[in-house]
Design a protein around this motif. Sequence first.
Motif, PDB file in Angstrom:
ATOM      1  N   MET A   1       0.849  -1.127   0.074  1.00 11.62           N
ATOM      2  CA  MET A   1       0.025  -0.108   0.001  1.00 11.62           C
ATOM      3  C   MET A   1       0.945   1.302   0.272  1.00 11.62           C
ATOM      4  SD  MET A   1      -2.600   1.392   2.897  1.00 11.62           S
ATOM      5  CE  MET A   1      -1.316   1.647   4.110  1.00 11.62           C
ATOM      6  N   ARG A   2       0.528   2.167  -0.915  1.00  9.48           N
ATOM      7  CA  ARG A   2       1.458   3.343  -0.829  1.00  9.48           C
ATOM      8  C   ARG A   2       0.464   4.467  -0.953  1.00  9.48           C
ATOM      9  NH1 ARG A   2       5.694   1.614  -5.667  1.00  9.48           N
ATOM     10  NH2 ARG A   2       6.790   0.229  -4.369  1.00  9.48           N
ATOM     11  N   PRO A   3       0.064   4.942   0.072  1.00 10.18           N
ATOM     12  CA  PRO A   3      -0.861   5.989   0.120  1.00 10.18           C
ATOM     13  C   PRO A   3      -0.399   7.674  -0.358  1.00 10.18           C
ATOM     14  CG  PRO A   3      -0.062   5.668   2.239  1.00 10.18           C
ATOM     15  CD  PRO A   3       0.481   4.843   1.349  1.00 10.18           C
ATOM     16  N   TRP A   4      -1.155   8.284  -0.750  1.00  7.92           N
ATOM     17  CA  TRP A   4      -0.695   9.778  -0.876  1.00  7.92           C
ATOM     18  C   TRP A   4      -2.079  10.672  -0.573  1.00  7.92           C
ATOM     19  CZ3 TRP A   4      -2.780  12.445  -5.342  1.00  7.92           C
ATOM     20  CH2 TRP A   4      -3.473  11.746  -6.186  1.00  7.92           C
ATOM     21  N   SER A   5      -1.562  12.172  -0.654  1.00 10.11           N
ATOM     22  CA  SER A   5      -2.508  12.962  -0.176  1.00 10.11           C
ATOM     23  C   SER A   5      -2.737  14.106  -1.006  1.00 10.11           C
ATOM     24  CB  SER A   5      -2.463  13.266   1.359  1.00 10.11           C
ATOM     25  OG  SER A   5      -2.369  12.648   2.167  1.00 10.11           O
ATOM     26  N   THR A  78      -1.166  10.297 -12.027  1.00 15.01           N
ATOM     27  CA  THR A  78      -1.318   8.787 -12.807  1.00 15.01           C
ATOM     28  C   THR A  78       0.198   8.297 -12.828  1.00 15.01           C
ATOM     29  OG1 THR A  78      -3.536   9.077 -13.570  1.00 15.01           O
ATOM     30  CG2 THR A  78      -2.279   7.387 -14.723  1.00 15.01           C
ATOM     31  N   SER A  79       1.035   9.241 -13.379  1.00  9.86           N
ATOM     32  CA  SER A  79       2.363   8.703 -13.883  1.00  9.86           C
ATOM     33  C   SER A  79       3.105   8.681 -12.513  1.00  9.86           C
ATOM     34  CB  SER A  79       2.884   9.711 -14.939  1.00  9.86           C
ATOM     35  OG  SER A  79       3.033  11.291 -14.193  1.00  9.86           O
ATOM     36  N   HIS A  80       2.795   9.428 -11.523  1.00  9.07           N
ATOM     37  CA  HIS A  80       3.633   9.310 -10.455  1.00  9.07           C
ATOM     38  C   HIS A  80       3.094   8.419  -9.335  1.00  9.07           C
ATOM     39  CE1 HIS A  80       5.717  12.819 -12.211  1.00  9.07           C
ATOM     40  NE2 HIS A  80       6.573  12.726 -11.187  1.00  9.07           N
ATOM     41  N   PHE A  81       1.750   8.135  -9.337  1.00  6.08           N
ATOM     42  CA  PHE A  81       1.029   7.323  -8.487  1.00  6.08           C
ATOM     43  C   PHE A  81       0.367   6.274  -9.135  1.00  6.08           C
ATOM     44  CE2 PHE A  81       1.435  11.611  -6.471  1.00  6.08           C
ATOM     45  CZ  PHE A  81       2.403  11.210  -5.527  1.00  6.08           C
ATOM     46  N   HIS A  89      -0.756   2.211  -5.531  1.00  2.00           N
ATOM     47  CA  HIS A  89      -0.743   3.604  -4.904  1.00  2.00           C
ATOM     48  C   HIS A  89      -2.071   4.005  -4.749  1.00  2.00           C
ATOM     49  CE1 HIS A  89       3.573   4.937  -5.758  1.00  2.00           C
ATOM     50  NE2 HIS A  89       3.420   3.975  -6.565  1.00  2.00           N
ATOM     51  N   HIS A  90      -2.592   4.680  -3.921  1.00  2.00           N
ATOM     52  CA  HIS A  90      -3.889   5.250  -3.944  1.00  2.00           C
ATOM     53  C   HIS A  90      -4.058   6.431  -2.949  1.00  2.00           C
ATOM     54  CE1 HIS A  90      -3.913   3.409   0.212  1.00  2.00           C
ATOM     55  NE2 HIS A  90      -4.914   4.037   0.361  1.00  2.00           N
ATOM     56  N   PHE A 136      -8.340   7.614  -8.301  1.00  2.00           N
ATOM     57  CA  PHE A 136      -7.380   7.374  -7.435  1.00  2.00           C
ATOM     58  C   PHE A 136      -7.842   6.803  -6.198  1.00  2.00           C
ATOM     59  CE2 PHE A 136      -5.815  10.674 -10.215  1.00  2.00           C
ATOM     60  CZ  PHE A 136      -4.696  10.031 -10.745  1.00  2.00           C
ATOM     61  N   LEU A 137      -8.967   6.913  -5.698  1.00  2.00           N
ATOM     62  CA  LEU A 137      -9.438   6.545  -4.474  1.00  2.00           C
ATOM     63  C   LEU A 137      -9.501   4.891  -4.549  1.00  2.00           C
ATOM     64  CD1 LEU A 137     -12.188   9.061  -3.532  1.00  2.00           C
ATOM     65  CD2 LEU A 137     -10.111   8.757  -2.286  1.00  2.00           C
ATOM     66  N   PRO A 138      -9.349   4.248  -3.411  1.00  2.00           N
ATOM     67  CA  PRO A 138      -9.435   2.915  -3.628  1.00  2.00           C
ATOM     68  C   PRO A 138     -10.729   2.324  -3.837  1.00  2.00           C
ATOM     69  CG  PRO A 138      -8.623   3.520  -1.308  1.00  2.00           C
ATOM     70  CD  PRO A 138      -9.209   4.731  -2.129  1.00  2.00           C
TER      71      PRO A 138
END
Length: 270
Positions: A1-5, A78-81, A89-90, A136-138
């Motif tokens: 899991m790789r979360p981002w904000s 999209t390209s980075h996450f 990533h999500h 991008f949300l799960p």
Amino acid sequence: MRPWSLVSPASRGIGFAIARHLLRTTTAPLVATARMDLDKTKEELVAGLNGVDEERLTVLKVDVLDESTISAAAAHCTSHFPPTASPAHHLHLAFIIPGLLFPEKSPAQIDADDALLTFRTNTLGPMLMLKHFAPFLPRKSTPIDNSDADVLKGLPAIPTAAFMSARVGSITDNRLGGWYSYRASKAGLNQVVRTFDNHLRTASGEKAVAVGLHPGTVKTGLSRDFWGSTKKEKLFDRDWVAERLVEVVKGVRVEGRGKCWDWEGKEIPP
């Protein structure tokens, strides 16, 4: 899991304070947006934050009045996450908070162009943001491991999209009148939040929720004309409010999804 904000916009006001708070209290990558002066915005966001890895912060151009900028920002994310990466990533926490206010005190003060700009900023803008950033949300099938405390440090247990509403957007609570376009745009936003959360119930189950937020009267440019008429104890510092709103989002969970919550964590009726 790789979360981002995500915090949009984050160049000033509450968004600026929320972005700095997340940089201080979380370890996940953060995407902040601004309409202009991207380098200056990044410099100001990290100023004085000793020990914060500046590589965590990406500042992208977004103007909610121009859908092409929203689309371009989403393409960058999209390209980075990439959501199809392994581990995936999500987007774990999003504050979508554009705001504009023309405080009409009487029907005679309603201006069609100002009202249209208010709706485009406060209601349609967030709609376009969720159009491009909802993917991008799960989803129900997205594997999320909540056992890694370091990865989730400072983030809500459930991925959340938070939208900046206002108490005056409540039809039930409207006892004073006035502020026609702002009230209506925020009431419309509350409907957008509820509708989007219904979508997430189907697409994401209990792995993502949407909520509305009311920050109170905050000492920012948006409320400058009302500082003098607001009781001192009811005029809040933006850094304090940013901390409170993050805590409210962390406490909402599944039971509070699709609703609007104030800075105290109390529900505002529709």
